[in-house]
Design an enzyme around this catalytic site. Structure first.
Site, PDB file in Angstrom:
ATOM      1  N   CYS A  14       0.834  -1.205   0.000  1.00 48.97           N
ATOM      2  CA  CYS A  14       0.000   0.000   0.000  1.00 48.97           C
ATOM      3  C   CYS A  14       0.869   1.256   0.000  1.00 48.97           C
ATOM      4  O   CYS A  14       0.738   2.142   0.848  1.00 48.97           O
ATOM      5  CB  CYS A  14      -0.942   0.005   1.203  1.00 48.97           C
ATOM      6  SG  CYS A  14      -2.065  -1.383   1.200  1.00 48.97           S
ATOM      7  N   ALA A  15       1.784   1.322  -0.970  1.00 52.42           N
ATOM      8  CA  ALA A  15       2.804   2.385  -0.980  1.00 52.42           C
ATOM      9  C   ALA A  15       2.270   3.731  -1.432  1.00 52.42           C
ATOM     10  O   ALA A  15       2.880   4.763  -1.167  1.00 52.42           O
ATOM     11  CB  ALA A  15       3.958   1.965  -1.888  1.00 52.42           C
ATOM     12  N   GLY A  70       5.275   8.272   0.093  1.00 51.66           N
ATOM     13  CA  GLY A  70       5.726   9.072   1.228  1.00 51.66           C
ATOM     14  C   GLY A  70       6.654   8.268   2.130  1.00 51.66           C
ATOM     15  O   GLY A  70       7.734   8.736   2.516  1.00 51.66           O
ATOM     16  N   LYS A  71       6.243   7.035   2.419  1.00 54.50           N
ATOM     17  CA  LYS A  71       7.062   6.237   3.331  1.00 54.50           C
ATOM     18  C   LYS A  71       8.172   5.484   2.595  1.00 54.50           C
ATOM     19  O   LYS A  71       9.209   5.171   3.174  1.00 54.50           O
ATOM     20  CB  LYS A  71       6.166   5.281   4.119  1.00 54.50           C
ATOM     21  CG  LYS A  71       5.171   6.078   4.961  1.00 54.50           C
ATOM     22  CD  LYS A  71       4.371   5.279   5.902  1.00 54.50           C
ATOM     23  CE  LYS A  71       3.377   6.166   6.617  1.00 54.50           C
ATOM     24  NZ  LYS A  71       2.353   6.783   5.718  1.00 54.50           N
ATOM     25  N   CYS A  86      -3.941   5.899   9.594  1.00 54.55           N
ATOM     26  CA  CYS A  86      -4.092   7.272  10.103  1.00 54.55           C
ATOM     27  C   CYS A  86      -5.494   7.424  10.699  1.00 54.55           C
ATOM     28  O   CYS A  86      -6.310   8.207  10.234  1.00 54.55           O
ATOM     29  CB  CYS A  86      -3.785   8.316   9.040  1.00 54.55           C
ATOM     30  SG  CYS A  86      -4.545   8.014   7.466  1.00 54.55           S
TER      31      CYS A  86
HETATM   32  C1  LIG Z   1      -2.917   5.062   3.500  1.00 56.37           C
HETATM   33  S1  LIG Z   1      -2.723   4.990   1.790  1.00 56.37           S
HETATM   34  C2  LIG Z   1      -0.981   4.745   1.626  1.00 56.37           C
HETATM   35  C3  LIG Z   1      -0.139   5.983   1.802  1.00 56.37           C
HETATM   36  C4  LIG Z   1       1.329   5.768   1.493  1.00 56.37           C
HETATM   37  N1  LIG Z   1       1.889   4.638   2.190  1.00 56.37           N
HETATM   38  C5  LIG Z   1       2.152   7.022   1.830  1.00 56.37           C
HETATM   39  O1  LIG Z   1       2.822   7.046   2.868  1.00 56.37           O
HETATM   40  O2  LIG Z   1       2.125   7.960   1.027  1.00 56.37           O
HETATM   41  C6  LIG Z   1      -3.352   3.379   1.444  1.00 56.37           C
HETATM   42  C7  LIG Z   1      -3.071   2.850   0.039  1.00 56.37           C
HETATM   43  O3  LIG Z   1      -3.600   1.531  -0.045  1.00 56.37           O
HETATM   44  C8  LIG Z   1      -3.911   1.270  -1.396  1.00 56.37           C
HETATM   45  N2  LIG Z   1      -4.779   0.076  -1.411  1.00 56.37           N
HETATM   46  C9  LIG Z   1      -6.087   0.008  -1.071  1.00 56.37           C
HETATM   47  N3  LIG Z   1      -6.532  -1.262  -1.189  1.00 56.37           N
HETATM   48  C10 LIG Z   1      -5.480  -2.023  -1.602  1.00 56.37           C
HETATM   49  C11 LIG Z   1      -5.325  -3.405  -1.929  1.00 56.37           C
HETATM   50  N4  LIG Z   1      -6.347  -4.250  -1.834  1.00 56.37           N
HETATM   51  N5  LIG Z   1      -4.112  -3.841  -2.339  1.00 56.37           N
HETATM   52  C12 LIG Z   1      -3.075  -2.959  -2.450  1.00 56.37           C
HETATM   53  N6  LIG Z   1      -3.180  -1.635  -2.162  1.00 56.37           N
HETATM   54  C13 LIG Z   1      -4.360  -1.176  -1.747  1.00 56.37           C
HETATM   55  C14 LIG Z   1      -4.541   2.587  -1.850  1.00 56.37           C
HETATM   56  O4  LIG Z   1      -4.471   2.718  -3.248  1.00 56.37           O
HETATM   57  C15 LIG Z   1      -3.693   3.623  -1.099  1.00 56.37           C
HETATM   58  O5  LIG Z   1      -2.672   4.119  -1.924  1.00 56.37           O
END
Ligand SMILES: C[S@@+](CC[C@H](N)C(=O)[O-])C[C@H]1O[C@@H](n2cnc3c(N)ncnc32)[C@H](O)[C@@H]1O
Length: 460
Positions: A265-266, A270-271, A388
């Protein structure tokens, strides 16, 4: 001629409501229009969009008191025009009242075909101008939750949850904090520069630039001159914008040079950038996300930062079969999709886009993601789960149920890489939960699990 600022603000607000899309995604759709605006218009547009979303239920109370048509019966576009104008009347001293009303009437002529709509808008706004003060503040004797909901424009269901967890005094404080415009925090990219040099470079381009009190190599600032991507050093990859709470989640993971890491879930990375920094750009990071266009942006972001150890994979990580092809990892960060209820101050639309049902939906998805990722961790490996949000359904309850399903995983305290300054934000259960201590940071939750097995990764 309509000002671009108000017209774009209206289009953004209409799209958020009509399509139920998050603010950050909608802003991105308008990015080229916003980039073409002059800085003054861009500031006005931001002030309007964020201000209307921050104070929406309070503004609606004024509309309700100023219109004979019940608010639910007002055409949504017209309701947004009224909200924009009333927000300006109440909050933007530098906008003359007549200009706020005149531009609202002109915007109505522009976007509505309903006969009489401009006259209706004019009438409601003239009433609001005279009498908004009578309904804007709650009476003193209003019960606590209703008073907070009225005064701080927060849904009652959110307030009831916070009061149950933090008590009334802290909830009153939190209600103020979620409406404050937060300072920005940047993380210095030490692959490219150092904190002192960057501070000197930015000193006269932003206001109040000071070291962040919780994490090393991070600077807080406000009022950047123009947009962030035009600040000196941005194009050279000298920094990334990231709240200290989010930085602390990566410190909890503590990736080491040479390791194989999964940033599940990158998103936009940011991370990922922070991980590469802690690994001194040595090793191997897989950045995965279900959204391929986010990963394309992530790749550009890594180029900007001078990071060359990241490869991207677009996939749905709830599907364990597809994820098995990724192989096994020394450390995994799951920065899971969540309600975002800890970051309302940055995304005020969350107040109106969530309900208690959405928490159940997120917690199911979080459990599925955790189950998949547990299988991708090497024996002895470390996984950090972060969201978050501070809601129990997405934090402690997900974690406790996961531990029951996975006896091979045990919780672990943050290692020595976790900044001393932030240790007070770790609970007795080894969870990182800043809101237990302070509302100065985003409302985050992170916890680390160690997988049993003999190939234990060297602890940091
Ligand atoms: C909280 S955000 C991540 C923020 C990121 N880590 C950062 O620090 O900028 C959650 C992410 O999970 C992804 N996501 C949602 N469902 C998912 C899935 N089933 N498999 C993979 N990624 C998923 C979304 O597209 C989103 O980018």
């Amino acid at each position: 001629m309509q000002s671009d600022a108000r017209k774009t603000a209206l289009q953004v607000l209409i799209k958020i409501q009509a399509k139920h899309l998050p603010l950050d995604l909608v802003i991105e759709d308008f990015q080229s229009t916003i980039n073409a605006m002059d800085p003054k218009d861009r500031r006005l547009m931001n002030a309007i969009v964020y201000g209307v979303l921050r104070w929406r239920s309070r503004l609606d109370r004024v509309i309700g008191a100023s219109s004979r048509t019940p608010i639910q019966k007002i055409e949504p576009k017209i309701r947004d025009i009224l909200r924009i104008a009333i927000f300006q009347l109440i909050y933007l001293d530098r906008v003359p009242e007549s200009a706020a009303i005149h531009t609202a009437v002109e915007l109505t002529k522009h976007i509505s075909t309903t006969r009489g709509a401009p006259g209706f808008v004019n009438g409601v706004l003239r009433n609001a101008q005279k009498s908004w003060k009578e309904v804007y503040d709650p009476p003193e004797n209003e019960p606590f939750t209703a008073r907070m909901a009225w005064k701080h424009a927060i849904p009652e269901w959110m307030l009831l949850r916070w009061t149950a967890r933090f008590g009334e005094t802290k909830t009153a404080l939190l209600s103020q904090y979620v409406n404050r415009i937060p300072a920005m925090t940047l993380r210095v990219n030490r692959l490219r520069t150092d904190t002192e040099s960057l501070k000197a470079l930015l000193d006269d381009k932003v206001k109040e630039i000071t070291p962040n009190p919780w994490v090393p190599d991070a600077l807080d600032f406000s009022h950047p001159e123009g947009s962030i991507d035009r600040l000196p050093g941005f194009k050279d990859g000298f920094f990334q914008i990231q709240d200290a709470a989010a930085q602390l989640a990566t410190f909890m993971l503590a990736p080491r040079p040479g390791e194989r890491i999964l940033d599940a879930c990158a998103g936009y990375g940011g991370k990922t950038g922070h991980m590469a920094l802690l690994m001194q750009n040595k090793g191997d990071i897989t950045a995965a996300d279900i959204n391929g266009s986010k990963l394309m942006r992530l790749s550009h972001e890594m180029e900007r930062l001078g990071v060359h150890i990241v490869k991207t994979r677009t996939l749905d990580l709830t599907r364990g079969d597809a994820a098995m092809n990724l192989g096994r990892f020394d450390r995994i960060l799951l920065d899971a999709p969540c309600s975002g209820m800890g970051v309302i101050r940055r995304n005020p639309d969350i107040k109106w886009n969530r309900d208690e049902k959405s928490l159940e939906h997120f917690s199911r998805r979080q459990a599925e993601l955790l189950d998949t990722l547990a299988g991708l961790l090497k024996p002895g490996g470390l996984m950090v789960y972060a969201v978050c949000s501070t809601e129990p359904e997405e934090t402690t309850e997900v974690v406790n149920a996961f531990l029951e399903r996975h006896p091979e995983m045990k919780k672990e305290a943050p290692g020595t890489k976790f900044p001393q300054e932030a240790r007070a934000l770790i609970t007795e259960q080894n969870d990182f939960m800043p809101w237990q201590e302070t509302f100065e940071l985003d409302g985050f939750f992170a916890t680390a699990f160690r997988k049993s097995g003999r190939r234990k990764v060297v602890t940091s």
